[in-house]
Design a protein around this motif. Sequence first.
Motif, PDB file in Angstrom:
ATOM      1  N   HIS A 449       0.839  -1.200   0.000  1.00 56.24           N
ATOM      2  CA  HIS A 449       0.000   0.000   0.000  1.00 56.24           C
ATOM      3  C   HIS A 449       0.875   1.250   0.000  1.00 56.24           C
ATOM      4  N   ALA A 450       1.885   1.227   0.874  1.00 59.01           N
ATOM      5  CA  ALA A 450       2.778   2.382   0.963  1.00 59.01           C
ATOM      6  C   ALA A 450       3.526   2.612  -0.343  1.00 59.01           C
ATOM      7  N   ALA A 451       3.706   1.549  -1.128  1.00 54.00           N
ATOM      8  CA  ALA A 451       4.460   1.660  -2.389  1.00 54.00           C
ATOM      9  C   ALA A 451       3.531   1.787  -3.588  1.00 54.00           C
ATOM     10  N   GLY A 452       2.308   2.232  -3.356  1.00 55.55           N
ATOM     11  CA  GLY A 452       1.461   2.619  -4.484  1.00 55.55           C
ATOM     12  C   GLY A 452       0.163   1.856  -4.682  1.00 55.55           C
ATOM     13  N   MET A 453      -0.052   0.768  -3.921  1.00 52.49           N
ATOM     14  CA  MET A 453      -1.191  -0.101  -4.198  1.00 52.49           C
ATOM     15  C   MET A 453      -2.457   0.347  -3.494  1.00 52.49           C
ATOM     16  N   GLY A 454      -2.937   1.509  -3.881  1.00 55.49           N
ATOM     17  CA  GLY A 454      -4.170   1.993  -3.272  1.00 55.49           C
ATOM     18  C   GLY A 454      -4.968   2.838  -4.251  1.00 55.49           C
ATOM     19  N   THR A 455      -6.290   2.747  -4.122  1.00 58.84           N
ATOM     20  CA  THR A 455      -7.179   3.599  -4.888  1.00 58.84           C
ATOM     21  C   THR A 455      -8.427   3.803  -4.009  1.00 58.84           C
ATOM     22  N   PHE A 456      -9.463   4.418  -4.528  1.00 63.38           N
ATOM     23  CA  PHE A 456     -10.672   4.533  -3.704  1.00 63.38           C
ATOM     24  C   PHE A 456     -11.917   4.571  -4.583  1.00 63.38           C
TER      25      PHE A 456
END
Length: 460
Positions: A449-456
């Motif tokens: 998540h900290a390295a980019g694996m997030g959206t909403f």
Amino acid sequence: MLTRRRFLTRATAASAAVLAPRAGLAQDDAPRVLRAAASRAQIAPPGYPETALWTFDGSLPGPELRFMQGDRLRLDVVNDIPQPTSVHWHGIRIDNAMDGVPGLTQRPIAPGETFAYDFALPDAGTYWYHSHAQSVEQVERGLYGPLIVEEPDAPEVDADIVLLLDDIRLDQGGEVAEPFDSGFDRSHAGRIGNVVLTNGQTAFSQEVRQGDRLRLRLINAANARIFELGLQGLDAMVVALDGMPLAAPEPAAERLVLAPAQRIDLIADVIAGNGEDAFVIHYDRDGGYAQATFPVSAGTAAARAPVSALPPNPDFPITLAGARTATLLMEGGAMRGLSGAMFNGERRDGRSLAEAGMFWALNGVVGRTVTPLIEAALGETVRIGMANDTAFAHAMHLHGMHFSEVRADGSLGPLRDTLLMAPGETREIAFTAHNPGDWLLHCHMLSHHAAGMGTFVRVT
Ligand code: C2O
Ligand code: CU
């Protein structure tokens, strides 16, 4: 460095230390305080010193919060750690403003500040709370705890036992190993620990009686470890996943897989004999270990009634026809890499992303925070097809609403809030957009998540 007791050669019986029941916070009208602060605990095996941690109310895990379905949770979270923090109430169908995501639903709680969380608990089940700020570090250092919402007509059991599983990476001196932002962890399987804990202990043990019926609430609070579990001396039915009751209980499989953030509720009858031990076993590459030990004393061993389903939570039926759809392509990480992606509104090549510690993209975007993946009106059904085009597993978690997997034959799987996606897999989830707000959808391997694996997703 630190070795664990081999399950198969358990020469030294588990220390008979019985965990005193943790003082649960009872609900009454006064808001209570939950304090995030430094503390120390003996989590490394004997011979190692105590470990410096950050915990809630001085204990690892934090206090067991137990409420009745329909109660309100009112807690003032005091931040006494030297970093901004926030608390996310994982799996709760919550008011968006209380969801605890800095930058999306609230301002982070600065050191020395307090934030008043106050929200309803509409669903019964097994949940947990954890820091959602710099979580790779803050969860690793101990900022998590169980949140149990009881059914008013809960099934009768002899003991209701929370098993909060974690692994933590300690260095040779017994301290939590730094750094937390290693490029290796961020681009591979995440931060895997070298000490495995149940309820903050390496040798968790609780006495039970022959024939007892237990409710075991398994919660995976690890940064990245996927627990593979088995049972011995216990005859168990799975009654809930990620807090949500199964329509019909299912016999526990030989191996139970618990990805980061997932939960499994079991109703387990103790079938081990007087003087024996029952176990939750953790299977690792090199064998089975006691994850939890239940020394068995004499009991009735009477035949038990079949396990019935837990009372259902409020339902939000999913109508697949006419649903709003989106696809989510998961890319990046070691072995595959990113050739380029959007990051902070700019197109960046893979190398410059790696230099910034960013290794993963969802639909070509690293850490999307400005425009949602999909926008849905309240009550609409949303379908998201997800493809894991990486060499690693990911535990994809949606905040605020539970989803069902849409299986290949079009049928719906059980409600979950976290879905484990194996490398190369394509899966689809669907949910009714019943909760307004901006809801994070991210990998619960916290380094990912900290390295980019997030959206909403946005529900209006
Ligand atoms: Cu367990 Cu985004 O959270
Ligand atoms: Cu991931």
